[in-house]
Design an enzyme around this catalytic site. Structure first.
Site, PDB file in Angstrom:
ATOM      1  N   GLY A 155       0.815  -1.213   0.000  1.00  0.00           N
ATOM      2  CA  GLY A 155       0.000   0.000   0.000  1.00  0.00           C
ATOM      3  C   GLY A 155       0.845   1.257   0.000  1.00  0.00           C
ATOM      4  N   ARG A 156       2.079   1.114   0.457  1.00  0.00           N
ATOM      5  CA  ARG A 156       2.931   2.311   0.565  1.00  0.00           C
ATOM      6  C   ARG A 156       4.385   1.966   0.251  1.00  0.00           C
ATOM      7  NH1 ARG A 156       4.075   3.330   6.953  1.00  0.00           N
ATOM      8  NH2 ARG A 156       3.928   1.188   7.631  1.00  0.00           N
ATOM      9  N   LYS A 208       9.878   1.990   1.231  1.00  0.00           N
ATOM     10  CA  LYS A 208       8.684   1.964   2.083  1.00  0.00           C
ATOM     11  C   LYS A 208       8.363   3.400   2.480  1.00  0.00           C
ATOM     12  CE  LYS A 208       7.303  -0.588   6.260  1.00  0.00           C
ATOM     13  NZ  LYS A 208       7.736  -1.750   7.067  1.00  0.00           N
ATOM     14  N   ASP A 212      -2.637   6.357   3.650  1.00  0.00           N
ATOM     15  CA  ASP A 212      -2.117   7.537   2.938  1.00  0.00           C
ATOM     16  C   ASP A 212      -0.847   7.220   2.144  1.00  0.00           C
ATOM     17  OD1 ASP A 212      -0.208   7.268   4.906  1.00  0.00           O
ATOM     18  OD2 ASP A 212      -0.673   9.167   5.917  1.00  0.00           O
ATOM     19  N   GLY A 213      -0.360   6.001   2.274  1.00  0.00           N
ATOM     20  CA  GLY A 213       0.827   5.616   1.502  1.00  0.00           C
ATOM     21  C   GLY A 213       2.139   6.136   2.066  1.00  0.00           C
ATOM     22  N   ASP A 257       1.223 -12.166   5.672  1.00  0.00           N
ATOM     23  CA  ASP A 257       1.878 -11.259   4.722  1.00  0.00           C
ATOM     24  C   ASP A 257       3.206 -10.761   5.269  1.00  0.00           C
ATOM     25  OD1 ASP A 257      -0.214 -10.018   6.453  1.00  0.00           O
ATOM     26  OD2 ASP A 257       0.740  -8.177   5.811  1.00  0.00           O
TER      27      ASP A 257
END
Ligand code: AMP
Ligand code: MG
Length: 488
Positions: free
Chosen positions: A94-95, A115, A127-128, A254
């Site tokens: 996601g980020r 990252k 928000d990444g 994960d």
């Protein structure tokens, strides 16, 4: 955004090429004012990168992803995962971005990964971004783990972006440049499996075999051999965590690698008082990922890997399950063997000592530690001094002196090897109060405490004058309810 080619760096994109279904080509967000906070020069050199070049404006753009080398294809990786036991079919980076793979000076293929580089199609509500504190935390703890000889992803650099990140307050943002032998996770296999594409699952397994467990290719059943190799790697990894008192904090599938490297340092921390029930993560209400649960949880995560890989083991499902159960059954004996070998070393016990003597000695020592709320790291380290005849420093840590004396007498009668103990029992670990102190200061712009902390924890075994505070448990006013935060 500038996409000028970064000099001297040639990145492959084997993951994206071989597994396009698991890769979304993506770009990092702009970083308005990149400032280098930490650079791992020895690691840069090992990767064949020139530290001086990485320090230039151009180098910093590479380290935040706003300049990519010619021909590179940064991607966000897709993966699934069981989070606290609940399955999420689409998590992914996601980020984060995989910039590509590079071949290090020893010829090994290493992922270069960022990252905190901005939202991706996997960002969901996030928000990444990442804040300076947590990225420095991953840097410090991963490099400490490496120095302890524990397989882990590495940290190449932390660069402040000049952009604020909204958490409970506004915090300075940063990008961590991370290096790993790959970012394949149990969740990568789960993602491929739920896609329903049997050929993709096979290709992923082939990719994993070739990158991590090449011997499996020669086995009669290569995919079963791959699974067995992951079981072994994780059993040995988690035994190492247990020996140093490392609590990962979020062992979702994960966050479990196929390589056997520790990954995703979020709410992790090292034990102080030895207690299997220790939980640091603010979101782990049930204690699922408590210190003492880690071997059980690792086995559970590996069972999820077996489920994902099942169609690869045998055509007939019954048979595949039979094979998977047998292979997973190796986890406990392998974990027990790794655990007891490591604990014998920590106690300096002679090789070849009968397990009927060694096992209860280990067990009883841990019971004493727990009963006396004794600092895990100090106790093992001071046992080295006790093996040299200086028993009081360790003895004074215990409440029940009579029990300690009885144990100590039996242990010392075996002539424990003090020098060997000092080589496996660290003196300097990233103690929670010192990590917090350094990260709080860095967030406020003061990098001074970070240097000596990193120096101490990246040379954990040899005692050095002037570093006493790095070998000392937290003062009482730090409290015993230390909490760490995830996804920050
Ligand atoms: P982690 O707990 O760091 O392993 O993250 C779990 C999942 O949440 C992964 O899919 C991450 O990419 C995602 N994630 C964590 N923090 C953020 C964030 N600030 N923005 C977007 N995605 C995030
Ligand atoms: Mg993760």
């Amino acid at each position: 955004m500038s996409l000028a080619p970064a000099p001297t760096l040639s990145l492959d994109h084997r993951f994206a090429r071989e597994l396009p279904e698991l890769a979304v080509a993506w770009q990092a967000d702009d970083a308005p004012d990149p400032r280098l906070l930490l650079l791992n020069e020895p690691l840069a050199t090992e990767l064949g990168l020139d530290p001086a070049t990485l320090r230039t404006a151009e180098g910093l753009r590479l380290l935040v992803g706003t300049a990519v080398p010619a021909g590179a294809t940064p991607v966000a990786q897709g993966y699934a995962g069981h989070q606290f036991g609940g399955f999420v079919p689409r998590l992914g980076d996601g980020r984060a971005l995989l910039l590509g793979e590079l071949t290090d000076v020893e010829g090994r293929l290493r992922d270069l990964h960022l990252k905190g580089s901005g939202r991706t199609p996997f960002a969901r509500g996030g928000d990444g971004l990442a804040a300076v504190g947590p990225m420095l935390r991953e840097y410090v703890i991963s490099e400490a783990m490496h120095a302890l000889g524990i397989p882990t992803t590495r940290s190449l650099a932390v660069v402040a972006t000049g952009r604020s990140v909204r958490r409970e307050t506004l915090l300075p943002g940063a990008v961590l440049a991370r290096v790993a032998s790959s970012h394949l996770r149990v969740g990568s296999f789960q993602y491929a499996r739920v896609s329903g594409d049997a050929e993709l699952l096979r290709r992923l397994a082939d990719h994993a075999i070739s990158r991590h467990h090449p011997d499996a290719a020669q086995a009669e059943n290569p995919y079963l051999a791959l699974f067995a190799a992951v079981v072994t790697a994780q059993a040995e990894l988690v035994a190492r965590w247990m020996q140093v008192g490392f609590v990962h904090g979020v062992m979702n599938t994960d966050n479990v690698t196929i390589s056997g490297e520790t990954i995703d340092y979020g709410p992790c921390a090292f034990l102080e008082a030895h207690d299997p029930a220790t939980v640091y993560s603010s979101i782990d209400h049930g204690g699922r990922y408590a210190y003492g649960n880690q071997p059980i949880v690792a086995e559970w995560d590996l069972a999820r890997l077996a489920e994902a890989m099942l169609p690869l083991f045998a055509e007939e499902q019954e048979r595949a399950i039979e094979l998977a159960v047998a292979a997973l059954g190796e986890f406990r004996p392998q974990y027990d063997a790794a655990w007891s070998a490591g604990m014998r070393a920590k106690l300096g016990l002679p090789e070849g000592l009968d397990d009927a003597v060694a096992a209860p000695l280990v067990e009883e020592f841990l019971i004493l530690l727990q009963a006396g709320h004794v600092d895990h790291t100090s106790a093992f380290r001071l046992l080295g001094a006790a093996a040299r005849g200086d028993v009081d420093p360790v003895r004074n840590l215990f409440l029940d002196l009579a029990s300690f004396d009885a144990w100590s007498e039996g242990w010392r009668a075996l002539a424990p090897d003090a020098d060997a103990m000092d080589r496996v029992n660290p003196l300097y670990i990233p103690r929670n109060h010192l990590v917090e102190e350094a990260l709080t200061a860095a967030t406020e712009g003061d990098l001074a405490p970070l240097g000596p902390l990193l120096d101490a924890v990246t040379h954990p075994y040899a005692e050095r004058p002037g570093l006493e505070r790095y070998a000392t448990p937290a003062p009482a006013d730090f409290g015993t309810t230390y909490q760490t935060f995830c996804g920050t």
